[in-house]
Design a protein around this motif. Sequence first.
Motif, PDB file in Angstrom:
ATOM      1  N   LEU A 125       0.827  -1.204   0.000  1.00  0.00           N
ATOM      2  CA  LEU A 125       0.000   0.000   0.000  1.00  0.00           C
ATOM      3  C   LEU A 125       0.862   1.255   0.000  1.00  0.00           C
ATOM      4  CD1 LEU A 125      -2.643  -1.096   2.685  1.00  0.00           C
ATOM      5  CD2 LEU A 125      -2.705  -1.421   0.202  1.00  0.00           C
ATOM      6  N   PRO A 126       0.356   2.362  -0.508  1.00  0.00           N
ATOM      7  CA  PRO A 126       1.092   3.626  -0.461  1.00  0.00           C
ATOM      8  C   PRO A 126       1.491   3.947   0.983  1.00  0.00           C
ATOM      9  CG  PRO A 126      -0.881   3.834  -1.816  1.00  0.00           C
ATOM     10  CD  PRO A 126      -0.969   2.485  -1.142  1.00  0.00           C
ATOM     11  N   SER A 127       2.768   4.288   1.176  1.00  0.00           N
ATOM     12  CA  SER A 127       3.269   4.426   2.535  1.00  0.00           C
ATOM     13  C   SER A 127       2.969   5.803   3.138  1.00  0.00           C
ATOM     14  CB  SER A 127       4.795   4.219   2.512  1.00  0.00           C
ATOM     15  OG  SER A 127       5.331   4.575   3.755  1.00  0.00           O
ATOM     16  N   HIS A 128       3.091   5.894   4.466  1.00  0.00           N
ATOM     17  CA  HIS A 128       2.850   7.132   5.201  1.00  0.00           C
ATOM     18  C   HIS A 128       4.159   7.893   5.418  1.00  0.00           C
ATOM     19  CE1 HIS A 128       3.825   3.809   7.793  1.00  0.00           C
ATOM     20  NE2 HIS A 128       4.088   4.611   8.806  1.00  0.00           N
ATOM     21  N   ALA A 129       5.311   7.297   5.001  1.00  0.00           N
ATOM     22  CA  ALA A 129       6.599   7.997   5.192  1.00  0.00           C
ATOM     23  C   ALA A 129       7.595   7.426   4.194  1.00  0.00           C
ATOM     24  CB  ALA A 129       7.109   7.782   6.620  1.00  0.00           C
ATOM     25  N   ASP A 130       8.600   8.265   3.803  1.00  0.00           N
ATOM     26  CA  ASP A 130       9.477   7.785   2.727  1.00  0.00           C
ATOM     27  C   ASP A 130      10.400   6.662   3.209  1.00  0.00           C
ATOM     28  OD1 ASP A 130      11.891  10.542   2.926  1.00  0.00           O
ATOM     29  OD2 ASP A 130      11.211   9.025   4.375  1.00  0.00           O
ATOM     30  N   ASP A 131      10.526   6.495   4.539  1.00  0.00           N
ATOM     31  CA  ASP A 131      11.392   5.382   4.992  1.00  0.00           C
ATOM     32  C   ASP A 131      10.560   4.189   5.475  1.00  0.00           C
ATOM     33  OD1 ASP A 131      12.032   6.269   8.482  1.00  0.00           O
ATOM     34  OD2 ASP A 131      10.240   6.463   7.205  1.00  0.00           O
ATOM     35  N   LYS A 132       9.288   4.190   5.114  1.00  0.00           N
ATOM     36  CA  LYS A 132       8.419   3.070   5.531  1.00  0.00           C
ATOM     37  C   LYS A 132       7.763   2.446   4.297  1.00  0.00           C
ATOM     38  CE  LYS A 132       8.722   3.641  10.096  1.00  0.00           C
ATOM     39  NZ  LYS A 132       9.751   4.700  10.046  1.00  0.00           N
ATOM     40  N   ARG A 133       7.539   1.156   4.411  1.00  0.00           N
ATOM     41  CA  ARG A 133       6.771   0.450   3.396  1.00  0.00           C
ATOM     42  C   ARG A 133       5.648  -0.340   4.079  1.00  0.00           C
ATOM     43  NH1 ARG A 133       9.154   3.611   1.279  1.00  0.00           N
ATOM     44  NH2 ARG A 133      10.528   3.547  -0.578  1.00  0.00           N
ATOM     45  N   ILE A 134       4.436  -0.278   3.479  1.00  0.00           N
ATOM     46  CA  ILE A 134       3.279  -0.985   4.069  1.00  0.00           C
ATOM     47  C   ILE A 134       2.975  -2.224   3.243  1.00  0.00           C
ATOM     48  CG2 ILE A 134       0.815  -0.855   4.620  1.00  0.00           C
ATOM     49  CD1 ILE A 134       1.178   2.186   4.941  1.00  0.00           C
ATOM     50  N   VAL A 135       3.056  -3.375   3.890  1.00  0.00           N
ATOM     51  CA  VAL A 135       2.760  -4.646   3.209  1.00  0.00           C
ATOM     52  C   VAL A 135       1.615  -5.339   3.933  1.00  0.00           C
ATOM     53  CG1 VAL A 135       3.663  -6.926   2.590  1.00  0.00           C
ATOM     54  CG2 VAL A 135       5.166  -4.908   2.499  1.00  0.00           C
ATOM     55  N   GLY A 462     -16.010 -16.083  -0.464  1.00  0.00           N
ATOM     56  CA  GLY A 462     -16.133 -17.162   0.519  1.00  0.00           C
ATOM     57  C   GLY A 462     -14.855 -17.522   1.231  1.00  0.00           C
ATOM     58  N   ILE A 463     -13.691 -17.228   0.634  1.00  0.00           N
ATOM     59  CA  ILE A 463     -12.428 -17.636   1.285  1.00  0.00           C
ATOM     60  C   ILE A 463     -11.958 -16.608   2.311  1.00  0.00           C
ATOM     61  CG2 ILE A 463     -10.825 -16.560  -0.363  1.00  0.00           C
ATOM     62  CD1 ILE A 463      -9.292 -19.310  -0.276  1.00  0.00           C
ATOM     63  N   GLU A 464     -12.478 -15.374   2.190  1.00  0.00           N
ATOM     64  CA  GLU A 464     -12.010 -14.290   3.072  1.00  0.00           C
ATOM     65  C   GLU A 464     -12.217 -14.625   4.544  1.00  0.00           C
ATOM     66  OE1 GLU A 464     -10.442 -12.322  -0.016  1.00  0.00           O
ATOM     67  OE2 GLU A 464     -10.228 -11.763   2.094  1.00  0.00           O
ATOM     68  N   ASP A 465     -13.302 -15.336   4.858  1.00  0.00           N
ATOM     69  CA  ASP A 465     -13.611 -15.641   6.256  1.00  0.00           C
ATOM     70  C   ASP A 465     -12.659 -16.668   6.855  1.00  0.00           C
ATOM     71  OD1 ASP A 465     -17.260 -15.227   6.367  1.00  0.00           O
ATOM     72  OD2 ASP A 465     -15.579 -13.858   6.714  1.00  0.00           O
ATOM     73  N   TYR A 466     -11.776 -17.232   6.026  1.00  0.00           N
ATOM     74  CA  TYR A 466     -10.820 -18.226   6.536  1.00  0.00           C
ATOM     75  C   TYR A 466      -9.403 -17.662   6.517  1.00  0.00           C
ATOM     76  CZ  TYR A 466     -14.802 -21.293   6.243  1.00  0.00           C
ATOM     77  OH  TYR A 466     -16.052 -21.840   6.425  1.00  0.00           O
ATOM     78  N   LEU A 467      -9.299 -16.342   6.324  1.00  0.00           N
ATOM     79  CA  LEU A 467      -8.001 -15.676   6.275  1.00  0.00           C
ATOM     80  C   LEU A 467      -7.921 -14.572   7.318  1.00  0.00           C
ATOM     81  CD1 LEU A 467      -7.883 -15.297   2.394  1.00  0.00           C
ATOM     82  CD2 LEU A 467      -6.411 -16.810   3.743  1.00  0.00           C
ATOM     83  N   GLU A 468      -6.721 -14.311   7.785  1.00  0.00           N
ATOM     84  CA  GLU A 468      -6.462 -13.147   8.632  1.00  0.00           C
ATOM     85  C   GLU A 468      -5.598 -12.163   7.847  1.00  0.00           C
ATOM     86  OE1 GLU A 468      -8.148 -13.502  12.650  1.00  0.00           O
ATOM     87  OE2 GLU A 468      -7.679 -12.000  11.136  1.00  0.00           O
ATOM     88  N   ILE A 469      -5.831 -10.890   8.029  1.00  0.00           N
ATOM     89  CA  ILE A 469      -5.018  -9.859   7.384  1.00  0.00           C
ATOM     90  C   ILE A 469      -3.915  -9.430   8.353  1.00  0.00           C
ATOM     91  CG2 ILE A 469      -5.034  -7.431   6.676  1.00  0.00           C
ATOM     92  CD1 ILE A 469      -7.751  -7.909   5.406  1.00  0.00           C
ATOM     93  N   LYS A 470      -2.660  -9.442   7.876  1.00  0.00           N
ATOM     94  CA  LYS A 470      -1.523  -9.001   8.709  1.00  0.00           C
ATOM     95  C   LYS A 470      -0.871  -7.781   8.059  1.00  0.00           C
ATOM     96  CE  LYS A 470       1.140 -12.016  10.768  1.00  0.00           C
ATOM     97  NZ  LYS A 470       2.055 -13.190  10.823  1.00  0.00           N
ATOM     98  N   TYR A 471      -0.720  -6.727   8.814  1.00  0.00           N
ATOM     99  CA  TYR A 471      -0.096  -5.482   8.331  1.00  0.00           C
ATOM    100  C   TYR A 471       1.374  -5.515   8.749  1.00  0.00           C
ATOM    101  CZ  TYR A 471       1.325  -0.579   9.270  1.00  0.00           C
ATOM    102  OH  TYR A 471       1.999   0.598   9.365  1.00  0.00           O
ATOM    103  N   VAL A 472       2.251  -5.448   7.767  1.00  0.00           N
ATOM    104  CA  VAL A 472       3.691  -5.429   8.058  1.00  0.00           C
ATOM    105  C   VAL A 472       4.221  -4.045   7.703  1.00  0.00           C
ATOM    106  CG1 VAL A 472       5.937  -6.451   7.523  1.00  0.00           C
ATOM    107  CG2 VAL A 472       3.876  -7.906   7.529  1.00  0.00           C
ATOM    108  N   CYS A 473       4.772  -3.383   8.705  1.00  0.00           N
ATOM    109  CA  CYS A 473       5.328  -2.042   8.463  1.00  0.00           C
ATOM    110  C   CYS A 473       6.848  -2.162   8.394  1.00  0.00           C
ATOM    111  CB  CYS A 473       4.934  -1.120   9.613  1.00  0.00           C
ATOM    112  SG  CYS A 473       5.502   0.571   9.348  1.00  0.00           S
ATOM    113  N   LEU A 474       7.405  -1.925   7.209  1.00  0.00           N
ATOM    114  CA  LEU A 474       8.847  -2.098   6.987  1.00  0.00           C
ATOM    115  C   LEU A 474       9.541  -0.749   7.051  1.00  0.00           C
ATOM    116  CD1 LEU A 474       8.872  -4.535   3.922  1.00  0.00           C
ATOM    117  CD2 LEU A 474       9.586  -5.060   6.262  1.00  0.00           C
ATOM    118  N   SER A 475      10.532  -0.631   7.931  1.00  0.00           N
ATOM    119  CA  SER A 475      11.342   0.587   7.956  1.00  0.00           C
ATOM    120  C   SER A 475      12.588   0.335   7.103  1.00  0.00           C
ATOM    121  CB  SER A 475      11.752   0.905   9.404  1.00  0.00           C
ATOM    122  OG  SER A 475      12.420   2.129   9.414  1.00  0.00           O
ATOM    123  N   ILE A 476      12.824   1.168   6.073  1.00  0.00           N
ATOM    124  CA  ILE A 476      13.921   0.863   5.127  1.00  0.00           C
ATOM    125  C   ILE A 476      15.031   1.925   5.202  1.00  0.00           C
ATOM    126  CG2 ILE A 476      12.362  -0.349   3.571  1.00  0.00           C
ATOM    127  CD1 ILE A 476      12.301   2.183   1.841  1.00  0.00           C
TER     128      ILE A 476
END
Length: 476
Positions: A125-135, A462-476
């Motif tokens: 996703l578009p990041s909130h800072a130039d040294d961060k990446r949102i996955v 139908g598959i969404e209910d069997y998945l969890e969403i994980k937000y990974v914030c990468l500092s680069i």
Amino acid sequence: MTDLMREACLIDGQWVTADQWIDVDDPATGERIGRVPRCSGAQTQQAIDAAERAMGSWARRPAKERAAVLRRYFDLIMARQDELAALLTREQGKPLAEARGEIAYAAGFIEWFGEEAKRVYGDVLPSHADDKRIVVLKQPIGVVAAITPWNFPAAMITRKIGPALAAGCGVVLKPASQTPFTALALAALAQEAGLPDGLFNVVTGSAAEIGDVLTSSETVRKLSFTGSTEVGAKLYEQSAPSIKKLSLELGGNAPFIVFDDADLDAAVVGAIQSKFRNAGQTCVCANRIYAQAGIYDAFVEKLAAATAKLKVAPGTEEGAEIGPLIDDKAVKKVREHIADAVSQGASVVTGGEPHTRGGRFFAPTVLSGVTQSMLIAREETFGPVAPVFRFETDDDAIAMANDTPFGLASYFYARDLGRVWRVAEGIEAGIVGVNTGLISTELAPFGGVKLSGLGREGSRYGIEDYLEIKYVCLSI
Ligand SMILES: NC(=O)c1ccc[n+]([C@@H]2O[C@H](COP(=O)([O-])OP(=O)(O)OC[C@H]3O[C@@H](n4cnc5c(N)ncnc54)[C@H](O)[C@@H]3O)[C@@H](O)[C@H]2O)c1
Ligand SMILES: O=C[C@H](O)CS(=O)(=O)O
């Protein structure tokens, strides 16, 4: 070739029994067709532990490999369609033609979600800072408990295990005690397809005892239940302390509206298909039929004539269209609904009595002069009774259709485009059939609103209910 008739449960890849047993009977004859173990709470816990152990390596396998196993599973189910259908009819009673259709429908969920396994995408996703990446990662939610009803002994199971296995989850299934053999046969074929030991477990026994273990376990992260609203609400409450993700496919009270611009002959065909499938024992059966005043008499006459032609017979008999009801309690409820309606002024146009075949066979019935105050308007009949209500205006029809705490399926026949849009948008239901009485497919999102449940099964949703969403914030 895999033996499909199993009088044992599958736990951690082993076929096990118990000290006590549950008899299973043929609803058409009342004769005992076999028995299944009454598994203990400890055996249920063993199944949960096995599912947790097995899902680690399964989830780590490339999606394409998981998809290949599910494809093999689909092929095996279809290769044994006739035997599975015969087993399903013996324990549930539906006509063999309907049982064959259910097996294909059930296999369709395995095929569909095997393909969806390869399309579980994350995001950058578009990041909130130039040294961060949102996955964003999507990962399997964890061990899934599935509890299923007797009326679709195959499809209600694969509608759950298909997305669960595709997402990488382990599963513990408790099928209905009235129809366990189809579930156990599906488990045997899953083993042949190559599902790892312990990934898919089936336990039969006391619903309350097994349910208590499944709902209280913190290892079980997801409960997928299909059945009555009453039981669904109970399981919802029992699951609260462990904060499980729930899918609830519950009871219905489907309206079927025929407007004065409808194709009456098509509406009769649709009403017959929706009302009398599985002898009226489906959650999406037309439970209330509304006919506009100008066409009311003509529609009732046509519907009654078509209903009277339906063949009532054991599911194995050639040409059977209406099989037996599942048990004596079901027959009693049908009789209560008819008696209550007649006592308040409704008329029996055709049927109205148990069928001459006796036992759990009931004559397909059409009632006229039905009103909203009658039991049949407020409760799910779950039997072969078509009550026809009269209405005047479009607004009256929408108001009457929505006059229920349920909201699963709904149907209407009309040809005016504006009317179609206004009614489809105005009806409070998860599913709207327009000029059709059949809406069931693995390709569409199936589920209800209000007291008919939570979540959707089937389709890409139908598959969404069997998945969890994980937000990974990468500092680069
Ligand atoms: N929305 C849907 O997709 C859908 C599909 C089929 C059936 N249904 C609904 O299911 C109902 C008929 O099926 P049914 O008679 O099997 O429903 P039910 O609620 O009596 O039973 C459903 C399942 O729950 C189990 N169960 C019952 N009590 C339990 C408890 N205390 N703890 C744990 N498990 C428990 C049963 O053994 C069975 O396996 C109807 O209301 C119908 O509308 C809904
Ligand atoms: O009983 C309800 C099932 O969901 C029937 S179907 O899936 O619509 O065939």
